[in-house]
Design a protein around this motif. Structure first.
Motif, PDB file in Angstrom:
ATOM      1  N   GLY A  78      23.169  14.460  26.437  1.00 19.68           N
ATOM      2  CA  GLY A  78      22.775  15.439  25.425  1.00 19.68           C
ATOM      3  C   GLY A  78      21.364  15.234  24.912  1.00 19.68           C
ATOM      4  N   LEU A  79      20.596  14.370  25.563  1.00 22.19           N
ATOM      5  CA  LEU A  79      19.228  14.066  25.133  1.00 22.19           C
ATOM      6  C   LEU A  79      18.209  14.652  26.098  1.00 22.19           C
ATOM      7  N   TYR A  80      17.116  15.166  25.524  1.00 21.87           N
ATOM      8  CA  TYR A  80      15.991  15.723  26.278  1.00 21.87           C
ATOM      9  C   TYR A  80      14.733  15.154  25.643  1.00 21.87           C
ATOM     10  N   MET A  81      13.755  14.740  26.457  1.00 19.86           N
ATOM     11  CA  MET A  81      12.554  14.162  25.850  1.00 19.86           C
ATOM     12  C   MET A  81      11.301  14.536  26.618  1.00 19.86           C
ATOM     13  N   ALA A  82      10.177  14.340  25.962  1.00 20.37           N
ATOM     14  CA  ALA A  82       8.863  14.570  26.549  1.00 20.37           C
ATOM     15  C   ALA A  82       8.060  13.283  26.378  1.00 20.37           C
ATOM     16  N   LEU A  83       7.971  12.520  27.449  1.00 24.49           N
ATOM     17  CA  LEU A  83       7.197  11.281  27.412  1.00 24.49           C
ATOM     18  C   LEU A  83       5.713  11.579  27.544  1.00 24.49           C
ATOM     19  N   PRO A  84       4.858  10.779  26.924  1.00 21.17           N
ATOM     20  CA  PRO A  84       3.418  10.948  27.121  1.00 21.17           C
ATOM     21  C   PRO A  84       3.029  10.596  28.565  1.00 21.17           C
ATOM     22  N   ALA A  85       1.947  11.199  29.067  1.00 19.11           N
ATOM     23  CA  ALA A  85       1.436  10.862  30.394  1.00 19.11           C
ATOM     24  C   ALA A  85       1.176   9.355  30.472  1.00 19.11           C
ATOM     25  N   GLY A  86       1.472   8.761  31.621  1.00 19.00           N
ATOM     26  CA  GLY A  86       1.268   7.327  31.814  1.00 19.00           C
ATOM     27  C   GLY A  86       2.469   6.483  31.417  1.00 19.00           C
ATOM     28  N   PHE A  87       3.585   7.148  31.040  1.00 19.19           N
ATOM     29  CA  PHE A  87       4.802   6.429  30.666  1.00 19.19           C
ATOM     30  C   PHE A  87       5.980   6.952  31.480  1.00 19.19           C
ATOM     31  N   GLU A  88       6.976   6.121  31.645  1.00 22.00           N
ATOM     32  CA  GLU A  88       8.246   6.481  32.262  1.00 22.00           C
ATOM     33  C   GLU A  88       9.355   5.917  31.394  1.00 22.00           C
ATOM     34  N   ALA A 116       8.380   2.451  29.500  1.00 23.10           N
ATOM     35  CA  ALA A 116       7.388   1.547  30.082  1.00 23.10           C
ATOM     36  C   ALA A 116       6.137   2.317  30.501  1.00 23.10           C
ATOM     37  N   ARG A 117       5.011   1.671  30.346  1.00 19.54           N
ATOM     38  CA  ARG A 117       3.740   2.216  30.809  1.00 19.54           C
ATOM     39  C   ARG A 117       3.674   2.002  32.326  1.00 19.54           C
ATOM     40  N   HIS A 118       3.013   2.915  33.031  1.00 16.66           N
ATOM     41  CA  HIS A 118       2.855   2.736  34.477  1.00 16.66           C
ATOM     42  C   HIS A 118       1.497   3.252  34.920  1.00 16.66           C
ATOM     43  N   GLU A 119       1.125   2.901  36.118  1.00 19.45           N
ATOM     44  CA  GLU A 119      -0.122   3.349  36.739  1.00 19.45           C
ATOM     45  C   GLU A 119       0.214   4.154  37.982  1.00 19.45           C
ATOM     46  N   GLN A 120      -0.683   5.025  38.381  1.00 18.88           N
ATOM     47  CA  GLN A 120      -0.564   5.693  39.671  1.00 18.88           C
ATOM     48  C   GLN A 120      -1.583   5.060  40.606  1.00 18.88           C
TER      49      GLN A 120
END
Length: 145
Positions: free
Chosen positions: A48-58, A116-120
């Motif tokens: 039942g949860l929906y979210m919008a993570l900032p760019a650069g996060f997962e 968590a923060r991530h890189e491409q």
């Protein structure tokens, strides 16, 4: 503190950290009726949860150790990754690895969520890689005397 936009369409409170240094927050089943899982059965459990993570996060969906130890239930695609551009409902793919049926009730804590923060990466094609002490040693070759 990272701000994450979230919509809660569940009957349960938002996930929260249990202690000041917790890495993960518990996700709860948001179901109309109990779901009984036979041994080796897998099911997608809604939260039942929906979210919008900032760019650069997962967001990583991981098993809860108590659920795995006591019930034999774990997250099948562990860790499950929720990308920053995903806007659908967070679902948890559970599998019952025990030899007995397990029933998931509405509100059960079924997994944990770690932001968590991530890189491409950008690939750089080369002909030779730099040498290391480990070299081509595979599984079980690190940390041995």
């Amino acid at each position: 503190m990272l701000k994450v936009k979230i919509i809660n369409k569940s009957k349960h409170p938002l996930p929260r950290y249990a202690t000041p240094q917790s890495a993960g927050m518990d996700l709860r089943a948001n179901i109309e009726e109990p779901i009984t899982m036979s041994p080796l059965e897998r099911r997608l459990i809604p939260t039942g949860l929906y979210m919008a993570l900032p760019a650069g996060f997962e967001a990583q969906v991981r098993p809860r150790s108590g659920f795995a130890l006591k019930q034999g239930v774990t997250v099948l695609n562990t860790p499950g990754t929720i990308d920053a551009d995903y806007r659908g409902e967070i679902g948890v793919i559970l599998i019952n690895l025990s030899s007995e049926s397990v029933t998931v009730q509405d509100g059960d804590r079924i997994a944990q969520l770690v932001i968590a923060r991530h890189e491409q990466a950008e690939w750089e094609t080369v002909e030779v890689l730099d040498e290391t002490e480990r070299g081509e040693g595979g599984f079980g070759h690190s940390g041995r005397s």
